[in-house]
Enzyme design. Structure first.
Site, PDB file in Angstrom:
ATOM      1  N   SER A  98       3.413  -1.824  10.412  1.00  0.00           N
ATOM      2  CA  SER A  98       4.866  -1.867  10.622  1.00  0.00           C
ATOM      3  C   SER A  98       5.512  -3.208  10.257  1.00  0.00           C
ATOM      4  O   SER A  98       6.458  -3.647  10.906  1.00  0.00           O
ATOM      5  CB  SER A  98       5.206  -1.475  12.068  1.00  0.00           C
ATOM      6  OG  SER A  98       4.819  -0.127  12.304  1.00  0.00           O
ATOM      7  N   ASN A 114       0.877  -1.184   0.000  1.00  0.00           N
ATOM      8  CA  ASN A 114       0.000   0.000   0.000  1.00  0.00           C
ATOM      9  C   ASN A 114       0.910   1.228   0.000  1.00  0.00           C
ATOM     10  O   ASN A 114       1.461   1.598   1.030  1.00  0.00           O
ATOM     11  CB  ASN A 114      -0.882  -0.041   1.261  1.00  0.00           C
ATOM     12  CG  ASN A 114      -1.701   1.229   1.426  1.00  0.00           C
ATOM     13  OD1 ASN A 114      -1.816   2.035   0.499  1.00  0.00           O
ATOM     14  ND2 ASN A 114      -2.277   1.409   2.606  1.00  0.00           N
ATOM     15  N   TRP A 115       1.059   1.822  -1.180  1.00  0.00           N
ATOM     16  CA  TRP A 115       1.993   2.952  -1.310  1.00  0.00           C
ATOM     17  C   TRP A 115       1.426   4.255  -0.752  1.00  0.00           C
ATOM     18  O   TRP A 115       2.133   5.253  -0.678  1.00  0.00           O
ATOM     19  CB  TRP A 115       2.384   3.146  -2.772  1.00  0.00           C
ATOM     20  CG  TRP A 115       3.363   2.122  -3.271  1.00  0.00           C
ATOM     21  CD1 TRP A 115       3.904   1.084  -2.565  1.00  0.00           C
ATOM     22  CD2 TRP A 115       3.920   2.044  -4.591  1.00  0.00           C
ATOM     23  NE1 TRP A 115       4.767   0.373  -3.363  1.00  0.00           N
ATOM     24  CE2 TRP A 115       4.796   0.937  -4.606  1.00  0.00           C
ATOM     25  CE3 TRP A 115       3.768   2.792  -5.761  1.00  0.00           C
ATOM     26  CZ2 TRP A 115       5.514   0.564  -5.743  1.00  0.00           C
ATOM     27  CZ3 TRP A 115       4.484   2.425  -6.898  1.00  0.00           C
ATOM     28  CH2 TRP A 115       5.344   1.326  -6.885  1.00  0.00           C
ATOM     29  N   LYS A 116       0.121   4.250  -0.442  1.00  0.00           N
ATOM     30  CA  LYS A 116      -0.538   5.476   0.046  1.00  0.00           C
ATOM     31  C   LYS A 116      -0.272   6.620  -0.944  1.00  0.00           C
ATOM     32  O   LYS A 116      -0.238   6.368  -2.139  1.00  0.00           O
ATOM     33  CB  LYS A 116      -0.082   5.781   1.470  1.00  0.00           C
ATOM     34  CG  LYS A 116      -0.198   4.553   2.371  1.00  0.00           C
ATOM     35  CD  LYS A 116      -0.028   4.826   3.815  1.00  0.00           C
ATOM     36  CE  LYS A 116      -0.159   3.510   4.578  1.00  0.00           C
ATOM     37  NZ  LYS A 116      -0.095   3.654   6.012  1.00  0.00           N
ATOM     38  N   GLY A 142       2.803  -0.935   4.291  1.00  0.00           N
ATOM     39  CA  GLY A 142       2.850   0.473   3.883  1.00  0.00           C
ATOM     40  C   GLY A 142       4.276   0.901   3.607  1.00  0.00           C
ATOM     41  O   GLY A 142       4.855   0.572   2.562  1.00  0.00           O
ATOM     42  N   GLY A 143       4.881   1.612   4.550  1.00  0.00           N
ATOM     43  CA  GLY A 143       6.209   2.209   4.374  1.00  0.00           C
ATOM     44  C   GLY A 143       7.252   1.284   3.763  1.00  0.00           C
ATOM     45  O   GLY A 143       7.981   1.680   2.843  1.00  0.00           O
ATOM     46  N   GLU A 181      -6.927   4.911   7.531  1.00  0.00           N
ATOM     47  CA  GLU A 181      -6.699   6.323   7.173  1.00  0.00           C
ATOM     48  C   GLU A 181      -7.905   6.902   6.452  1.00  0.00           C
ATOM     49  O   GLU A 181      -8.189   8.101   6.555  1.00  0.00           O
ATOM     50  CB  GLU A 181      -5.415   6.438   6.329  1.00  0.00           C
ATOM     51  CG  GLU A 181      -4.184   6.279   7.213  1.00  0.00           C
ATOM     52  CD  GLU A 181      -2.960   5.715   6.521  1.00  0.00           C
ATOM     53  OE1 GLU A 181      -2.910   5.725   5.284  1.00  0.00           O
ATOM     54  OE2 GLU A 181      -2.049   5.248   7.236  1.00  0.00           O
ATOM     55  N   HIS A 194      -9.641   1.249   4.758  1.00  0.00           N
ATOM     56  CA  HIS A 194      -8.354   1.443   5.436  1.00  0.00           C
ATOM     57  C   HIS A 194      -8.543   2.476   6.551  1.00  0.00           C
ATOM     58  O   HIS A 194      -9.316   3.420   6.405  1.00  0.00           O
ATOM     59  CB  HIS A 194      -7.294   1.920   4.441  1.00  0.00           C
ATOM     60  CG  HIS A 194      -5.922   1.940   5.038  1.00  0.00           C
ATOM     61  ND1 HIS A 194      -5.502   2.971   5.852  1.00  0.00           N
ATOM     62  CD2 HIS A 194      -4.899   1.062   4.964  1.00  0.00           C
ATOM     63  CE1 HIS A 194      -4.265   2.708   6.255  1.00  0.00           C
ATOM     64  NE2 HIS A 194      -3.868   1.556   5.730  1.00  0.00           N
ATOM     65  N   GLU A 205      -5.380  -4.522  10.856  1.00  0.00           N
ATOM     66  CA  GLU A 205      -4.313  -3.541  11.046  1.00  0.00           C
ATOM     67  C   GLU A 205      -4.602  -2.712  12.300  1.00  0.00           C
ATOM     68  O   GLU A 205      -5.404  -1.761  12.252  1.00  0.00           O
ATOM     69  CB  GLU A 205      -4.250  -2.583   9.855  1.00  0.00           C
ATOM     70  CG  GLU A 205      -3.927  -3.251   8.548  1.00  0.00           C
ATOM     71  CD  GLU A 205      -3.417  -2.247   7.527  1.00  0.00           C
ATOM     72  OE1 GLU A 205      -2.271  -2.355   7.120  1.00  0.00           O
ATOM     73  OE2 GLU A 205      -4.175  -1.332   7.166  1.00  0.00           O
ATOM     74  N   GLY A 265       2.504   2.619  10.627  1.00  0.00           N
ATOM     75  CA  GLY A 265       3.473   3.691  10.430  1.00  0.00           C
ATOM     76  C   GLY A 265       4.206   4.111  11.690  1.00  0.00           C
ATOM     77  O   GLY A 265       4.885   5.134  11.717  1.00  0.00           O
TER      78      GLY A 265
HETATM   79  P1  PGA Z   1       2.829   0.558   7.607  1.00  0.00           P
HETATM   80  O1  PGA Z   1       1.360   0.789   6.995  1.00  0.00           O
HETATM   81  O2  PGA Z   1       3.354  -0.731   7.051  1.00  0.00           O
HETATM   82  O3  PGA Z   1       3.622   1.760   7.133  1.00  0.00           O
HETATM   83  O4  PGA Z   1       2.682   0.511   9.079  1.00  0.00           O
HETATM   84  C1  PGA Z   1       0.481  -0.292   6.813  1.00  0.00           C
HETATM   85  C2  PGA Z   1      -0.824   0.180   6.215  1.00  0.00           C
HETATM   86  O5  PGA Z   1      -1.279   1.284   6.524  1.00  0.00           O
HETATM   87  O6  PGA Z   1      -1.452  -0.535   5.430  1.00  0.00           O
END
Ligand code: PGA
Length: 243
Positions: A206, A8-10, A227-228, A97, A95, A164, A170
């Site tokens: 994470s 997930n590159w956001k 994500g990251g 966010e 998600h 999650e 993050g």
């Molecule tokens: P993260 O994000 O790996 O940077 O913690 C995961 C996500 O939001 O899907």
């Protein structure tokens, strides 16, 4: 067992970094094999770029969201059908966010699920508790409430859930293997007992190259949402080949 590894590159990247990622990941896939299924969810405008750059690989594409409506006067939205049309196979729905910044409710998420399933876009429904809920031992109650959305899709075999914990996204604070195993097993059991759904449960929050093996080896974990650590091809590949 094949695991689903979702990037997930956001809202990150440029055309240049996206091309570079594709070149690197393609080279890596030619060096080593993996039985796992890899999916990349880039910012929407880069979907066609990825589709072109990865056309000779097995890597699949996903969207980070879809509209709750099928088509029409919804400025700025992208429908599930359009996403399917440009080559997406997966879509993230709910998600944390989006729940937080766009106030996405259970009703709205149910409509988005409906749209995705209607055009055979594989939804990955995201759930997770906040830090306050976790501290107050409220995880199961929060998840039970969030999972009610899936009650409308009883018996559907095409549902994947990503667990999650909001406090792990993050932050570098990954949930313990014991918590991940227990919570993913709880979600699987709830969906089966309450709605007759046999779902695969992913963990997100994470995930990195260094903790991927421990997480992906847990019996209740069907894959990871990253994500990251998915922004760098080498790190994403390390996660993808961790089991
Ligand atoms: P993260 O994000 O790996 O940077 O913690 C995961 C996500 O939001 O899907």
């Amino acid at each position: 067992m094949t695991k689903l590894i979702v990037a997930n590159w956001k809202m990150n990247g440029t055309k240049e970094s996206t091309h570079e990622f594709c070149q690197q990941i393609t080279a890596l896939t030619q060096e080593t094999n993996t039985q796992n299924t890899l999916v990349i969810c880039p910012p929407t405008p880069y979907l066609t770029l990825l589709q072109n750059d990865l056309k000779n690989s097995d890597i699949r594409l996903g969207s980070q969201d879809c509209s709750a409506a099928p088509e029409g006067a919804y400025t700025g939205d992208v429908s599930a059908e359009i996403l399917r049309d440009i080559g997406c196979d997966y879509v993230l729905i709910g998600h944390s966010e989006r729940r937080q910044h766009h106030k996405e409710s259970n009703d709205l998420l149910s409509e988005k699920m409906q749209q995705a399933l209607e055009v055979n876009l594989q939804p990955i429904f995201c759930v997770g508790e906040s830090e306050a809920d976790y501290e107050a031992n409220g995880t199961h109650d929060v998840l039970t409430e969030q999972l009610k959305v899936l009650g409308a899709f009883k018996g559907n075999k095409n549902i994947i859930v990503a667990y999650e914990p909001v406090w792990a996204i993050g932050t570098g604070k990954v949930a313990s293997p014991e918590d991940i195993q227990n919570t993913c097993a709880f979600i699987e059991k709830t969906l089966f007992n309450d709605y007759g759904l046999s779902s695969s449960i992913l963990y997100g929050g994470s995930v990195k190259g260094d903790n991927a093996t421990a997480i992906l080896s847990l019996p209740a974990v069907g894959g990871v949402l990253v994500g990251g650590a998915s922004l760098k091809a080498k790190e994403f590949w390390k996660i993808s080949t961790a089991v």
